[in-house]
Design a protein around this motif. Sequence first.
Motif, PDB file in Angstrom:
ATOM      1  N   LEU A   1       0.942  -1.169   0.016  1.00  0.00           N
ATOM      2  CA  LEU A   1       0.167  -0.207  -0.005  1.00  0.00           C
ATOM      3  C   LEU A   1       0.851   1.419  -0.050  1.00  0.00           C
ATOM      4  CD1 LEU A   1      -2.783  -0.939   2.512  1.00  0.00           C
ATOM      5  CD2 LEU A   1      -3.198  -0.036   0.258  1.00  0.00           C
ATOM      6  N   ASN A   2       2.040   1.003   0.474  1.00  0.00           N
ATOM      7  CA  ASN A   2       2.887   2.362   0.601  1.00  0.00           C
ATOM      8  C   ASN A   2       4.047   2.383  -0.253  1.00  0.00           C
ATOM      9  OD1 ASN A   2       1.702   3.574   3.187  1.00  0.00           O
ATOM     10  ND2 ASN A   2       1.954   1.341   3.946  1.00  0.00           N
ATOM     11  N   ARG A   3       3.794   1.546  -1.242  1.00  0.00           N
ATOM     12  CA  ARG A   3       4.887   1.599  -2.427  1.00  0.00           C
ATOM     13  C   ARG A   3       4.446   2.612  -3.486  1.00  0.00           C
ATOM     14  NH1 ARG A   3       8.032  -3.030  -1.703  1.00  0.00           N
ATOM     15  NH2 ARG A   3       9.320  -2.533  -3.478  1.00  0.00           N
ATOM     16  N   THR A   4       5.228   2.894  -4.528  1.00  0.00           N
ATOM     17  CA  THR A   4       4.699   4.059  -5.421  1.00  0.00           C
ATOM     18  C   THR A   4       3.867   3.026  -6.321  1.00  0.00           C
ATOM     19  OG1 THR A   4       6.585   3.251  -7.154  1.00  0.00           O
ATOM     20  CG2 THR A   4       6.959   4.882  -5.580  1.00  0.00           C
ATOM     21  N   TYR A   5       2.903   4.059  -7.034  1.00  0.00           N
ATOM     22  CA  TYR A   5       1.944   3.180  -8.080  1.00  0.00           C
ATOM     23  C   TYR A   5       2.575   2.598  -8.964  1.00  0.00           C
ATOM     24  CZ  TYR A   5      -1.866   6.622  -6.389  1.00  0.00           C
ATOM     25  OH  TYR A   5      -2.929   7.125  -5.556  1.00  0.00           O
ATOM     26  N   ARG A   6       3.641   3.017  -9.584  1.00  0.00           N
ATOM     27  CA  ARG A   6       4.371   2.351 -10.619  1.00  0.00           C
ATOM     28  C   ARG A   6       4.908   0.979 -10.168  1.00  0.00           C
ATOM     29  NH1 ARG A   6       6.092   3.619 -15.226  1.00  0.00           N
ATOM     30  NH2 ARG A   6       5.705   5.823 -14.842  1.00  0.00           N
ATOM     31  N   GLU A   7       5.413   0.811  -8.660  1.00  0.00           N
ATOM     32  CA  GLU A   7       5.624  -0.327  -8.156  1.00  0.00           C
ATOM     33  C   GLU A   7       4.550  -1.196  -7.911  1.00  0.00           C
ATOM     34  OE1 GLU A   7       9.720   0.717  -5.678  1.00  0.00           O
ATOM     35  OE2 GLU A   7       7.731   1.419  -4.781  1.00  0.00           O
ATOM     36  N   ILE A   8       3.577  -0.754  -7.454  1.00  0.00           N
ATOM     37  CA  ILE A   8       2.298  -1.560  -7.199  1.00  0.00           C
ATOM     38  C   ILE A   8       1.878  -2.150  -8.640  1.00  0.00           C
ATOM     39  CG2 ILE A   8      -0.040  -1.529  -6.599  1.00  0.00           C
ATOM     40  CD1 ILE A   8       0.748   0.930  -4.631  1.00  0.00           C
ATOM     41  N   ALA A   9       1.728  -1.465  -9.529  1.00  0.00           N
ATOM     42  CA  ALA A   9       1.220  -1.775 -11.142  1.00  0.00           C
ATOM     43  C   ALA A   9       2.375  -2.741 -11.607  1.00  0.00           C
ATOM     44  CB  ALA A   9       1.457  -0.672 -11.990  1.00  0.00           C
ATOM     45  N   GLU A  10       3.546  -2.798 -11.455  1.00  0.00           N
ATOM     46  CA  GLU A  10       4.452  -3.733 -11.867  1.00  0.00           C
ATOM     47  C   GLU A  10       4.472  -5.252 -11.166  1.00  0.00           C
ATOM     48  OE1 GLU A  10       8.251  -2.136 -11.780  1.00  0.00           O
ATOM     49  OE2 GLU A  10       7.926  -0.791 -13.486  1.00  0.00           O
ATOM     50  N   ALA A  11       4.111  -5.006  -9.731  1.00  0.00           N
ATOM     51  CA  ALA A  11       4.127  -6.202  -8.934  1.00  0.00           C
ATOM     52  C   ALA A  11       2.836  -6.781  -9.216  1.00  0.00           C
ATOM     53  CB  ALA A  11       4.002  -5.922  -7.318  1.00  0.00           C
ATOM     54  N   ALA A  12       1.519  -6.260  -9.212  1.00  0.00           N
ATOM     55  CA  ALA A  12       0.531  -6.628  -9.782  1.00  0.00           C
ATOM     56  C   ALA A  12       0.233  -7.164 -10.988  1.00  0.00           C
ATOM     57  CB  ALA A  12      -0.600  -5.610  -9.276  1.00  0.00           C
ATOM     58  N   GLY A  13       1.050  -6.690 -12.161  1.00  0.00           N
ATOM     59  CA  GLY A  13       1.000  -6.915 -13.521  1.00  0.00           C
ATOM     60  C   GLY A  13      -0.227  -6.280 -14.093  1.00  0.00           C
ATOM     61  N   VAL A  14      -0.661  -5.031 -13.807  1.00  0.00           N
ATOM     62  CA  VAL A  14      -1.441  -4.358 -14.331  1.00  0.00           C
ATOM     63  C   VAL A  14      -1.168  -2.932 -14.872  1.00  0.00           C
ATOM     64  CG1 VAL A  14      -3.144  -5.343 -12.755  1.00  0.00           C
ATOM     65  CG2 VAL A  14      -2.253  -3.219 -12.134  1.00  0.00           C
ATOM     66  N   ALA A  15      -1.971  -2.328 -15.611  1.00  0.00           N
ATOM     67  CA  ALA A  15      -1.475  -0.839 -16.104  1.00  0.00           C
ATOM     68  C   ALA A  15      -1.427  -0.017 -15.143  1.00  0.00           C
ATOM     69  CB  ALA A  15      -2.613  -0.593 -17.022  1.00  0.00           C
ATOM     70  N   LEU A  16      -0.524   1.014 -15.063  1.00  0.00           N
ATOM     71  CA  LEU A  16      -0.480   1.953 -13.929  1.00  0.00           C
ATOM     72  C   LEU A  16      -1.576   3.015 -13.532  1.00  0.00           C
ATOM     73  CD1 LEU A  16       1.541   3.803 -12.307  1.00  0.00           C
ATOM     74  CD2 LEU A  16       2.388   5.120 -14.362  1.00  0.00           C
ATOM     75  N   GLY A  17      -2.388   3.160 -14.782  1.00  0.00           N
ATOM     76  CA  GLY A  17      -3.787   3.939 -14.692  1.00  0.00           C
ATOM     77  C   GLY A  17      -4.671   3.396 -13.649  1.00  0.00           C
ATOM     78  N   ASN A  18      -4.551   1.867 -13.425  1.00  0.00           N
ATOM     79  CA  ASN A  18      -5.477   1.399 -12.752  1.00  0.00           C
ATOM     80  C   ASN A  18      -5.375   1.686 -11.206  1.00  0.00           C
ATOM     81  OD1 ASN A  18      -7.085  -0.271 -14.778  1.00  0.00           O
ATOM     82  ND2 ASN A  18      -5.021  -1.099 -15.097  1.00  0.00           N
TER      83      ASN A  18
END
Length: 331
Positions: free
Chosen positions: A150-167
């Motif tokens: 929850l406390n990582r950057t949006y970009r890091e979360i998106a990469e780890a979840a395998g989804v587009a950054l805008g989500n």
Amino acid sequence: MNRAILERALANLKNNTGYEAEWDWCDTDQPDCIDAKVRIRIRGKKEIIRNAEIRKEIRKHHVPQLKARNEQAGPIMLVAERLYPNIKAQLNDAGIDWLDGAGNTYLKDDQTLIWIDRHTTTPLQKNINRAFTKTGLKVVFLFLHDEAWLNRTYREIAEAAGVALGNIKHVLDGLKEHNFILAKNRQVLKLKNRERLLDQWLTAFADELKPRIQKGRYNFINREAEQGWKELETGAGTVWGGEPAADLLTHNLKPREFILYTDRNRAALMKEFKLIPDEEGVVDVREPYWTVENETPKVAPLLAVYTDLMETGDPRNVNIANQIYEKTAQH
């Protein structure tokens, strides 16, 4: 939402049967009261009183929980906006009364049985929460797996979840809207109402994500191959889920159904895993929906295993799933 579901269901019950009903919402000082106490008057004389649990809808994994609640605080009546036929049958078998949004009902006591199941349910209008779409669920899985994300950057979360950054913003906004995220200060976010979030994850997984990751059903080529499943070399990109994963983790569950998460194609599955395509097969092959590391070799992440077991609704699987969930809480 709960009030709207209850009022609509009881109004339609009256339209279908003529039976009047009254209810009182439960107070916090009523420990045995769930959501509401409902009184249904039958032909103006007999009154049936039920401890009502109100839900939008339920899945198989909820039935054992409702059965336990019925034994502790019953008799209960499940009031739901919509109930699927297989769930109604399971509730009947478990001795749990129910009422849906169309006024269909199964209500039984020592002298009375009311069973109506012919009216079509039209769901109440709802707004789509982006946290519980196919894409959003991959992000929610990541947060449930380890809320430090929850406390990582949006970009890091998106990469780890395998989804587009805008989500990512949409998912976080959806979780905040439903009171699943607590801001401890401007920099630190934490999950709150985790059990309720986990329950919504389970329900949405069955509806939104599971149908999109299934790659087909297979059978082992023979009995010997099935009995030797533990010796198969899974390699990178392939892990066991569900019952076989539970067996590897606890040594206390002989698999009847197999879930295999893999990026392998059909030819590789047939060659390396001794499988043959079969729509009625015991092996459910799925695409992995996470990128996080597995805690145990050959086994999907504990949260994924828990989800697979709970989703079956089988009491033996639910029991093992709860043991595994304790491990996820310690992770």
